[in-house]
Design a protein around this motif. Structure first.
Motif, mmCIF file in Angstrom:
data_model
loop_
_atom_site.group_PDB
_atom_site.id
_atom_site.type_symbol
_atom_site.label_atom_id
_atom_site.label_comp_id
_atom_site.label_asym_id
_atom_site.label_seq_id
_atom_site.Cartn_x
_atom_site.Cartn_y
_atom_site.Cartn_z
ATOM 1 N N ARG A 26 -6.085 -4.366 15.755
ATOM 2 C CA ARG A 26 -6.658 -5.331 16.687
ATOM 3 C C ARG A 26 -7.713 -6.209 16.027
ATOM 4 N NH1 ARG A 26 -6.461 -5.132 22.180
ATOM 5 N NH2 ARG A 26 -6.056 -2.893 22.236
ATOM 6 N N ASP A 27 -8.468 -5.666 15.033
ATOM 7 C CA ASP A 27 -9.561 -6.414 14.403
ATOM 8 C C ASP A 27 -9.155 -7.066 13.085
ATOM 9 O OD1 ASP A 27 -9.225 -4.053 13.039
ATOM 10 O OD2 ASP A 27 -11.366 -3.681 12.732
ATOM 11 N N LEU A 28 -7.833 -7.142 12.815
ATOM 12 C CA LEU A 28 -7.368 -7.698 11.546
ATOM 13 C C LEU A 28 -6.615 -9.000 11.767
ATOM 14 C CD1 LEU A 28 -6.020 -4.461 9.825
ATOM 15 C CD2 LEU A 28 -8.195 -5.618 9.388
ATOM 16 N N PRO A 29 -6.850 -10.012 10.905
ATOM 17 C CA PRO A 29 -6.067 -11.254 11.006
ATOM 18 C C PRO A 29 -4.583 -10.959 10.829
ATOM 19 C CG PRO A 29 -7.934 -11.525 9.536
ATOM 20 C CD PRO A 29 -7.850 -10.056 9.840
ATOM 21 N N ASP B 35 -1.696 -5.662 3.625
ATOM 22 C CA ASP B 35 -2.250 -6.985 3.346
ATOM 23 C C ASP B 35 -3.774 -6.968 3.457
ATOM 24 O OD1 ASP B 35 0.282 -7.972 2.949
ATOM 25 O OD2 ASP B 35 0.477 -8.845 4.956
ATOM 26 N N ALA B 36 -4.277 -6.269 4.471
ATOM 27 C CA ALA B 36 -5.729 -6.185 4.655
ATOM 28 C C ALA B 36 -6.389 -5.450 3.498
ATOM 29 C CB ALA B 36 -6.047 -5.491 5.981
ATOM 30 N N LEU B 37 -5.737 -4.420 2.975
ATOM 31 C CA LEU B 37 -6.273 -3.701 1.821
ATOM 32 C C LEU B 37 -6.314 -4.611 0.598
ATOM 33 C CD1 LEU B 37 -7.144 -1.011 0.430
ATOM 34 C CD2 LEU B 37 -4.706 -0.601 -0.004
ATOM 35 N N ALA B 38 -5.227 -5.362 0.368
ATOM 36 C CA ALA B 38 -5.165 -6.257 -0.785
ATOM 37 C C ALA B 38 -6.205 -7.371 -0.699
ATOM 38 C CB ALA B 38 -3.766 -6.859 -0.901
ATOM 39 N N GLU B 39 -6.548 -7.788 0.529
ATOM 40 C CA GLU B 39 -7.528 -8.872 0.717
ATOM 41 C C GLU B 39 -8.966 -8.370 0.765
ATOM 42 O OE1 GLU B 39 -6.110 -10.460 4.358
ATOM 43 O OE2 GLU B 39 -4.355 -11.442 3.454
ATOM 44 N N GLY B 40 -9.156 -7.052 0.690
ATOM 45 C CA GLY B 40 -10.502 -6.497 0.726
ATOM 46 C C GLY B 40 -11.079 -6.332 2.114
ATOM 47 N N ARG B 41 -10.271 -6.456 3.160
ATOM 48 C CA ARG B 41 -10.767 -6.299 4.526
ATOM 49 C C ARG B 41 -10.915 -4.820 4.895
ATOM 50 N NH1 ARG B 41 -10.224 -11.389 6.820
ATOM 51 N NH2 ARG B 41 -8.694 -12.737 5.772
ATOM 52 N N LEU B 42 -10.165 -3.962 4.205
ATOM 53 C CA LEU B 42 -10.263 -2.516 4.402
ATOM 54 C C LEU B 42 -10.524 -1.852 3.064
ATOM 55 C CD1 LEU B 42 -7.155 -1.804 6.711
ATOM 56 C CD2 LEU B 42 -9.531 -2.034 7.432
ATOM 57 N N MET C 53 -10.232 1.784 0.764
ATOM 58 C CA MET C 53 -9.119 2.714 0.641
ATOM 59 C C MET C 53 -9.177 3.825 1.681
ATOM 60 S SD MET C 53 -6.300 3.461 -0.704
ATOM 61 C CE MET C 53 -6.296 2.221 -2.000
ATOM 62 N N ALA C 54 -10.366 4.320 1.976
ATOM 63 C CA ALA C 54 -10.485 5.418 2.933
ATOM 64 C C ALA C 54 -10.029 4.985 4.328
ATOM 65 C CB ALA C 54 -11.928 5.925 2.974
ATOM 66 N N GLU C 55 -10.474 3.787 4.748
ATOM 67 C CA GLU C 55 -10.095 3.319 6.073
ATOM 68 C C GLU C 55 -8.619 2.959 6.117
ATOM 69 O OE1 GLU C 55 -11.875 0.465 9.620
ATOM 70 O OE2 GLU C 55 -12.457 0.088 7.535
ATOM 71 N N PHE C 56 -8.113 2.395 5.014
ATOM 72 C CA PHE C 56 -6.687 2.082 4.944
ATOM 73 C C PHE C 56 -5.844 3.337 5.139
ATOM 74 C CE2 PHE C 56 -2.958 2.167 2.102
ATOM 75 C CZ PHE C 56 -2.173 1.213 2.723
ATOM 76 N N GLU C 57 -6.190 4.419 4.424
ATOM 77 C CA GLU C 57 -5.408 5.648 4.530
ATOM 78 C C GLU C 57 -5.515 6.246 5.930
ATOM 79 O OE1 GLU C 57 -6.833 8.120 1.389
ATOM 80 O OE2 GLU C 57 -5.591 7.150 -0.135
ATOM 81 N N GLU C 58 -6.706 6.160 6.526
ATOM 82 C CA GLU C 58 -6.889 6.689 7.876
ATOM 83 C C GLU C 58 -6.023 5.941 8.883
ATOM 84 O OE1 GLU C 58 -10.461 7.179 11.212
ATOM 85 O OE2 GLU C 58 -10.940 6.618 9.145
ATOM 86 N N ARG C 59 -6.030 4.602 8.785
ATOM 87 C CA ARG C 59 -5.236 3.805 9.721
ATOM 88 C C ARG C 59 -3.739 3.960 9.463
ATOM 89 N NH1 ARG C 59 -8.209 -1.825 11.424
ATOM 90 N NH2 ARG C 59 -10.374 -1.143 11.271
ATOM 91 N N LEU C 60 -3.364 4.083 8.174
ATOM 92 C CA LEU C 60 -1.947 4.235 7.859
ATOM 93 C C LEU C 60 -1.413 5.549 8.417
ATOM 94 C CD1 LEU C 60 0.272 2.671 6.327
ATOM 95 C CD2 LEU C 60 -0.219 4.115 4.346
ATOM 96 N N ASP C 61 -2.200 6.623 8.299
ATOM 97 C CA ASP C 61 -1.789 7.904 8.878
ATOM 98 C C ASP C 61 -1.612 7.774 10.390
ATOM 99 O OD1 ASP C 61 -1.800 9.169 6.445
ATOM 100 O OD2 ASP C 61 -3.800 10.024 6.668
ATOM 101 N N ALA C 62 -2.544 7.077 11.039
ATOM 102 C CA ALA C 62 -2.445 6.886 12.489
ATOM 103 C C ALA C 62 -1.211 6.071 12.851
ATOM 104 C CB ALA C 62 -3.711 6.198 13.008
ATOM 105 N N THR C 63 -0.856 5.110 11.993
ATOM 106 C CA THR C 63 0.320 4.279 12.251
ATOM 107 C C THR C 63 1.593 5.102 12.278
ATOM 108 O OG1 THR C 63 -0.702 2.322 11.247
ATOM 109 C CG2 THR C 63 1.706 2.352 11.375
ATOM 110 N N TYR C 64 1.776 5.954 11.268
ATOM 111 C CA TYR C 64 3.013 6.725 11.186
ATOM 112 C C TYR C 64 3.057 7.872 12.187
ATOM 113 C CZ TYR C 64 4.298 4.027 7.105
ATOM 114 O OH TYR C 64 4.642 2.995 6.261
ATOM 115 N N GLN C 65 1.902 8.215 12.766
ATOM 116 C CA GLN C 65 1.878 9.238 13.799
ATOM 117 C C GLN C 65 2.032 8.647 15.201
ATOM 118 O OE1 GLN C 65 -1.724 11.504 13.277
ATOM 119 N NE2 GLN C 65 -1.200 12.106 11.182
ATOM 120 N N ALA C 66 1.871 7.322 15.325
ATOM 121 C CA ALA C 66 1.927 6.672 16.631
ATOM 122 C C ALA C 66 3.333 6.760 17.221
ATOM 123 C CB ALA C 66 1.500 5.215 16.510
ATOM 124 N N ARG C 67 3.389 6.955 18.524
ATOM 125 C CA ARG C 67 4.673 7.060 19.216
ATOM 126 C C ARG C 67 4.911 5.909 20.185
ATOM 127 N NH1 ARG C 67 5.502 9.421 15.570
ATOM 128 N NH2 ARG C 67 5.995 11.617 15.221
#
Length: 236
Positions: free
Chosen positions: A57-60, A24-31, A33-47
């Protein structure tokens, strides 16, 4: 995310909720593409929840995306199709792979409509252990110089309506009748210099069960031959 239980293990559904906030943040222009991919990778690696919390934390909307934590184990039913059609909105509605990849697998909930896009990348939608928001779900798959592979279990009816231009859209599983009460999966979209594949495959647990059954049958046959031989072992 649950700040008071940072060490609690996160589930696939928890990670998908965070990924949805990022999309949603990517679609709204808040992120970008580079930051989106970085955060998405971190999401799927999170345990744990503690690892997921900083990602949004910084996203609506991050505050309302946190899962409710229950210490009570939820019943999973007997594995029948009736138990796997659960209603609701689904745990994820988008999959995006741009010079990268995405994956949806395990016990996620397929929404009534899931949209996927692969450009110079690849995605996998594994429905073998999935739950379904409705009796009929639609997978929109667009692959441009990339690919999307859909894994479905035996018993699911598959209808394919996609087309390929200088690419392929797999229609091999179309027309296979589903089990009574099983969901219907409609796969539609477009492949250009890419491909959308559909594969029927048993879940890993079922394959292991069948393998163990075959092993037991071999042992029983071997023991039977040994008894007939009178030696307690195979004869040569």
């Amino acid at each position: 995310m649950t700040d008071d239980l940072p060490e609690l293990r996160a589930s696939d559904a928890d990670r998908e909720r965070v990924a949805e906030v990022l999309r949603d943040a990517l679609a709204e222009g808040r992120l970008d593409m580079a930051e989106f991919e970085e955060r998405l990778d971190a999401t799927y690696q999170a345990r744990t929840y503690g690892e997921l919390t900083p990602i949004t934390r910084d996203l609506p909307g991050a505050g309302v995306s946190a899962p409710a934590v229950s210490m009570v184990k939820q019943p999973v039913g007997d594995g029948s199709w009736a138990d796997r059609i659960v209603g609701g909105e689904g745990s994820s509605r988008w999959g995006v792979a741009i010079m990268g990849g995405f994956q949806r697998r395990g016990r996620w909930t397929v929404p009534r409509q899931f949209n996927s896009f692969a450009f110079w990348g690849g995605g996998e939608l594994d429905l073998r252990e999935a739950y379904f928001a409705d009796r009929e779900v639609v997978l929109n798959c667009v692959a441009i110089m990339g690919g999307v592979n859909v894994l479905v279990p035996p018993g699911v009816e598959v209808i394919v309506r996609g087309i390929g231009v200088m690419g392929g859209f797999d229609h091999s599983q179309e027309g296979v009748l589903g089990d009574p009460g099983a969901p219907r999966v409609i796969i539609q979209g477009f492949a250009f210099w890419g491909g959308v594949g559909v594969t029927r495959k048993l879940p890993k647990a079922e394959r292991q069960r069948l393998k163990e059954e075959r092993r037991q049958e071999k042992l029983e046959r071997r023991d039977g031959r040994g008894e007939l031989d009178g030696s307690g072992s195979d004869y040569r």
